[in-house]
Design a protein around this motif. Sequence first.
Motif, mmCIF file in Angstrom:
data_model
loop_
_atom_site.group_PDB
_atom_site.id
_atom_site.type_symbol
_atom_site.label_atom_id
_atom_site.label_comp_id
_atom_site.label_asym_id
_atom_site.label_seq_id
_atom_site.Cartn_x
_atom_site.Cartn_y
_atom_site.Cartn_z
ATOM 1 N N LEU A 54 0.856 -1.248 -0.135
ATOM 2 C CA LEU A 54 -0.027 -0.092 0.229
ATOM 3 C C LEU A 54 1.047 1.156 -0.114
ATOM 4 O O LEU A 54 1.874 1.406 0.723
ATOM 5 C CB LEU A 54 -0.822 0.075 1.298
ATOM 6 C CG LEU A 54 -1.951 -1.031 1.368
ATOM 7 C CD1 LEU A 54 -2.477 -0.861 2.578
ATOM 8 C CD2 LEU A 54 -2.850 -0.831 0.291
ATOM 9 N N PRO A 55 0.352 2.087 -0.567
ATOM 10 C CA PRO A 55 1.271 3.378 -0.845
ATOM 11 C C PRO A 55 1.527 4.097 0.683
ATOM 12 O O PRO A 55 2.680 4.545 0.764
ATOM 13 C CB PRO A 55 0.357 4.516 -1.718
ATOM 14 C CG PRO A 55 -0.382 3.541 -2.511
ATOM 15 C CD PRO A 55 -0.987 2.343 -1.555
ATOM 16 N N GLU A 56 0.539 4.129 1.608
ATOM 17 C CA GLU A 56 0.837 4.737 2.589
ATOM 18 C C GLU A 56 1.782 3.915 3.631
ATOM 19 O O GLU A 56 2.196 4.143 4.916
ATOM 20 C CB GLU A 56 -0.527 5.034 3.548
ATOM 21 C CG GLU A 56 -1.498 3.717 3.563
ATOM 22 C CD GLU A 56 -2.335 3.739 2.481
ATOM 23 O OE1 GLU A 56 -3.426 2.827 2.577
ATOM 24 O OE2 GLU A 56 -2.099 4.312 1.348
ATOM 25 N N ALA A 57 2.037 2.497 3.267
ATOM 26 C CA ALA A 57 2.825 1.633 4.095
ATOM 27 C C ALA A 57 4.399 1.674 3.770
ATOM 28 O O ALA A 57 5.055 1.407 4.480
ATOM 29 C CB ALA A 57 2.278 0.119 3.849
ATOM 30 N N ARG A 58 4.374 2.362 2.634
ATOM 31 C CA ARG A 58 5.781 2.523 1.980
ATOM 32 C C ARG A 58 6.842 3.212 3.210
ATOM 33 O O ARG A 58 8.074 2.653 3.351
ATOM 34 C CB ARG A 58 5.887 3.130 0.821
ATOM 35 C CG ARG A 58 5.383 2.399 -0.378
ATOM 36 C CD ARG A 58 6.020 2.772 -1.642
ATOM 37 N NE ARG A 58 5.149 1.604 -2.627
ATOM 38 C CZ ARG A 58 5.710 0.723 -2.801
ATOM 39 N NH1 ARG A 58 7.034 0.185 -2.533
ATOM 40 N NH2 ARG A 58 5.052 -0.149 -3.691
ATOM 41 N N ALA A 60 6.531 -10.948 4.523
ATOM 42 C CA ALA A 60 6.222 -10.747 5.851
ATOM 43 C C ALA A 60 5.969 -9.174 6.209
ATOM 44 O O ALA A 60 5.205 -9.079 7.067
ATOM 45 C CB ALA A 60 6.885 -11.937 6.934
ATOM 46 N N LEU A 61 7.223 -8.832 5.890
ATOM 47 C CA LEU A 61 7.226 -7.297 6.336
ATOM 48 C C LEU A 61 6.125 -6.475 5.607
ATOM 49 O O LEU A 61 5.655 -5.539 6.219
ATOM 50 C CB LEU A 61 8.667 -6.753 5.958
ATOM 51 C CG LEU A 61 8.926 -5.435 6.327
ATOM 52 C CD1 LEU A 61 8.855 -4.944 7.799
ATOM 53 C CD2 LEU A 61 10.409 -4.820 5.921
ATOM 54 N N ALA A 62 5.905 -7.135 4.266
ATOM 55 C CA ALA A 62 4.888 -6.292 3.775
ATOM 56 C C ALA A 62 3.479 -6.291 4.530
ATOM 57 O O ALA A 62 2.726 -5.367 4.404
ATOM 58 C CB ALA A 62 4.762 -6.631 2.234
ATOM 59 N N LEU A 63 3.365 -7.574 4.859
ATOM 60 C CA LEU A 63 2.003 -7.631 5.682
ATOM 61 C C LEU A 63 1.956 -6.905 6.771
ATOM 62 O O LEU A 63 0.825 -6.348 7.363
ATOM 63 C CB LEU A 63 1.803 -9.029 5.786
ATOM 64 C CG LEU A 63 1.654 -10.136 4.587
ATOM 65 C CD1 LEU A 63 1.560 -11.656 5.414
ATOM 66 C CD2 LEU A 63 0.226 -9.888 4.096
ATOM 67 N N LEU A 64 3.138 -6.873 7.462
ATOM 68 C CA LEU A 64 3.204 -5.845 8.608
ATOM 69 C C LEU A 64 2.968 -4.714 8.447
ATOM 70 O O LEU A 64 2.122 -3.901 9.204
ATOM 71 C CB LEU A 64 4.687 -6.351 9.275
ATOM 72 C CG LEU A 64 5.012 -5.195 10.428
ATOM 73 C CD1 LEU A 64 3.639 -5.345 11.695
ATOM 74 C CD2 LEU A 64 6.143 -5.352 11.101
ATOM 75 N N VAL A 65 3.633 -3.983 7.417
ATOM 76 C CA VAL A 65 3.508 -2.499 7.147
ATOM 77 C C VAL A 65 2.088 -2.012 6.573
ATOM 78 O O VAL A 65 1.490 -1.123 6.711
ATOM 79 C CB VAL A 65 4.610 -2.018 6.257
ATOM 80 C CG1 VAL A 65 5.760 -2.002 6.946
ATOM 81 C CG2 VAL A 65 4.969 -2.630 5.013
ATOM 82 N N ASN A 66 1.601 -3.099 5.892
ATOM 83 C CA ASN A 66 0.128 -3.031 5.352
ATOM 84 C C ASN A 66 -1.048 -2.729 6.587
ATOM 85 O O ASN A 66 -1.674 -1.866 6.696
ATOM 86 C CB ASN A 66 -0.286 -4.035 4.418
ATOM 87 C CG ASN A 66 0.437 -3.667 3.202
ATOM 88 O OD1 ASN A 66 0.514 -2.557 2.516
ATOM 89 N ND2 ASN A 66 0.201 -4.786 2.010
ATOM 90 N N SER A 67 -0.388 -3.830 7.271
ATOM 91 C CA SER A 67 -1.491 -3.884 8.468
ATOM 92 C C SER A 67 -1.453 -2.626 9.397
ATOM 93 O O SER A 67 -2.333 -1.992 9.989
ATOM 94 C CB SER A 67 -1.245 -5.078 9.305
ATOM 95 O OG SER A 67 -1.587 -6.129 8.740
ATOM 96 N N LEU A 68 -0.018 -2.209 9.548
ATOM 97 C CA LEU A 68 0.203 -1.101 10.218
ATOM 98 C C LEU A 68 -0.517 0.361 9.754
ATOM 99 O O LEU A 68 -1.152 1.110 10.410
ATOM 100 C CB LEU A 68 1.672 -0.840 10.452
ATOM 101 C CG LEU A 68 2.212 0.448 11.186
ATOM 102 C CD1 LEU A 68 1.590 0.057 12.691
ATOM 103 C CD2 LEU A 68 3.602 0.404 11.388
ATOM 104 N N ALA A 69 -0.180 0.566 8.632
ATOM 105 C CA ALA A 69 -0.917 1.528 7.872
ATOM 106 C C ALA A 69 -2.463 1.485 7.858
ATOM 107 O O ALA A 69 -3.011 2.546 7.958
ATOM 108 C CB ALA A 69 -0.475 1.334 6.193
#
Length: 158
Positions: A43-47, A70-79
Amino acid sequence: MGKPGPKPTPTAILKSRGSWRAKERAGEPSPPAGDMVAPPWLLPEAREHWQDIAATLEGIGIASPACSPALALLVNSLARYISLEQTIAATGTTYESANGNHLLHPAAIARDRAFEQVVKLLVQFGLTPSSITSTSKQSNDSTSDANSARSAALRLIS
């Protein structure tokens, strides 16, 4: 159904803790070394979170291209969590239904699920207060690098 009991601690984490058990493990695959690359579906806001957390993982010595999904899933969930938290701040945690009942806002339910996902993934990476204190960077780098990585990890989760 999975195996009973807690999941085994990865050998790399055991080594970083200085555990004798790390020497007894054989045949455990080790992830390839290299830079973590953000996938196109991030997601753009997760970058922005990607850069921060990837730098933290590199600082504590557990970054690998194999960890990128796994990091992508983490930052997407965080965003997603942050976005839902902003929605709730603007609209409130409850709303009034057509019958006059006060119900929990759907964004609050989604926020709680995103929070659970974030915490589970932070634990997987060893980035919670309880898991970060039990690991340390084992290399020739100065201890200030390890301390700065630990501080960055704690800033991410606070």
